[in-house]
Scaffold this active site. Structure first.
Site, PDB file in Angstrom:
ATOM      1  CG  ASP A 249      17.446 120.044  43.555  1.00  0.00           C
ATOM      2  OD1 ASP A 249      17.998 120.026  42.446  1.00  0.00           O
ATOM      3  OD2 ASP A 249      16.376 120.636  43.773  1.00  0.00           O
ATOM      4  N   GLY A 284       8.318 117.552  51.119  1.00  0.00           N
ATOM      5  CA  GLY A 284       9.058 118.802  50.999  1.00  0.00           C
ATOM      6  C   GLY A 284      10.431 118.606  50.410  1.00  0.00           C
TER       7      GLY A 284
END
Length: 304
Positions: A249, A284
Site C-alpha cells: 500500500d 504496523g
C-alpha cells in the site's frame, strides 16, 4: 485537476507478533499485540499524503471508537475526510499475524466498508476534480466500477491495486490506466482472463488487458510494463525487514503521488520502491509509512 482521491477501505489493525505463522489447526502464542490504523484504502491515502500529494479519502467507518480513530488519523495527515461516511456497522477490522521475518497473514472483517455503495454527487465531484483516482478491492466491486467510470469520463487517471485479488469485470478493466498487482495477484488475473499464468513475462502479457501494469516483487523490487515500451525493473533496497504489513500500500500511494506530481513513470517507480523499503523496517501499516524527506533520502542512496 489536482491531487489524489482514494476510494477504499479503512480498518483498525489488531497485530499479533508470533515466532511463526500457525499452520492449519495449530495454536501459537503471541508475544505482543498492537492496535493501529490500517485498511488498504486508508494505508494508500496516508502514503500518498506523506509522499507529498494533496489527498482526499472516500470511505466508510462505524460510530464506534475505532471510527473516531480513523477520522482523527486521516485528519492528522491532512487528508480530506468530507466524504468519509458513517455506517451503522462497526468499523472494519483486520487480524494480522506477523512472524519473526516480517512475513504476515491477514484476516479482514469488512464491517462498515461493505456499506460504501451508491456514490453521491459530492463523491463524483471530488473524483472529477482529482488528477488521479486510487482504488483497491476491499470495498464492494460495484463501487469500484462506479468510481472508475466517473473518473474515466473526465480524464482523471484511474489506478487500481487489484488486492485482495478478485475477478475483474471488463467494464472495470476498460477504465484502468494503471494496474498494480503482486506476483500472486498477477497470476490469478492472468488465469481469469485466459492468459498464461507463468511468472516469466507475466507483466507483459497483462498488457493485453490494460495499458500499464506494475508488478510488485517483494524483496526483489518492482517491474513496470507499458504498451510499446521496454520493461523497467527497479531492484529492492537492502534492508532488515521486520514487518511487511502495508508495504504494498505504501508503494501504491507513493507511486500515485509521484505521478501526480509530474515524475516520469520510471522515476515514480523508483520513488515508490524506496518508500516501500522504509515501511518494512517498522511495525504496523500506517505507523510505518514514511514521510517525503525520508523517501527522497532513500531514493538518493540507491542511486549512488
Amino acid at each position: 485537476m489536482s491531487g489524489i482521491v482514494v476510494v477504499g477501505s479503512a480498518n483498525i489493525d489488531q497485530v499479533f507478533r508470533v515466532e511463526r505463522i500457525p499452520s492449519p489447526g495449530e495454536t501459537v502464542l503471541s508475544h505482543g499485540l498492537s492496535t493501529a490504523l490500517g485498511g488498504k484504502g486508508q494505508n494508500q491515502a496516508v502514503a500518498a499524503a506523506r509522499a507529498g500529494a494533496e489527498t482526499t479519502f472516500i470511505g466508510a467507518v462505524g460510530t464506534d471508537s475505532f471510527g473516531e480513530m480513523v477520522r482523527a488519523g486521516l485528519s492528522k495527515d491532512s487528508i480530506g475526510v468530507s466524504q468519509l461516511r458513517t455506517s451503522a456497522k462497526p468499523t472494519g477490522t483486520a487480524l494480522i499475524a506477523v512472524d519473526g521475518t516480517g512475513e504476515n497473514t491477514i484476516i479482514v472483517e469488512p464491517g462498515a466498508n461493505s456499506d460504501l455503495t451508491a456514490l453521491t454527487s459530492a463523491d463524483a465531484a471530488v473524483i472529477s476534480a482529482a488528477s488521479a483516482l486510487v482504488m483497491q478491492l476491499e470495498i464492494p466491486l460495484d463501487t469500484v466500477v462506479e468510481a472508475a467510470r466517473i473518473a474515466q469520463a473526465v480524464g482523471t487517471r484511474v489506478i487500481l491495486n487489484a488486492a485482495p485479488i478478485d475477478e475483474l469485470p471488463q467494464a472495470l478493466l476498460d477504465t484502468l490506466d494503471v494496474l498494480i498487482v503482486n506476483e500472486h495477484e498477477a497470476a490469478e488475473l492472468a488465469r481469469d482472463n485466459g492468459l498464461a499464468p507463468e511468472l516469466d513475462g507475466l507483466g507483459q502479457r497483462l498488457l493485453a488487458l490494460v495499458p500499464m501494469v506494475i508488478v510488485t516483487l517483494g524483496s526483489q523490487g518492482a517491474s513496470l510494463h507499458r504498451v510499446g515500451a521496454d520493461e523497467v525493473v527497479v531492484p529492492a533496497h537492502r534492508v532488515t525487514a521486520v514487518d511487511a504489513t502495508g508495504a504494498g500500500d505504501t508503494f501504491c500511494g507513493a507511486f500515485a503521488a509521484g505521478v501526480v506530481e509530474g515524475m516520469r513513470e520510471d522515476d515514480a517507480l523508483r520513488f515508490a520502491v524506496a518508500a516501500a523499503s522504509i515501511s518494512v523496517e517498522s511495525h504496523g501499516a500506517v505507523p510505518s509509512i514514511p514521510l517525503r524527506d525520508a523517501i527522497e533520502t532513500r531514493a538518493k542512496e540507491s542511486a549512488l
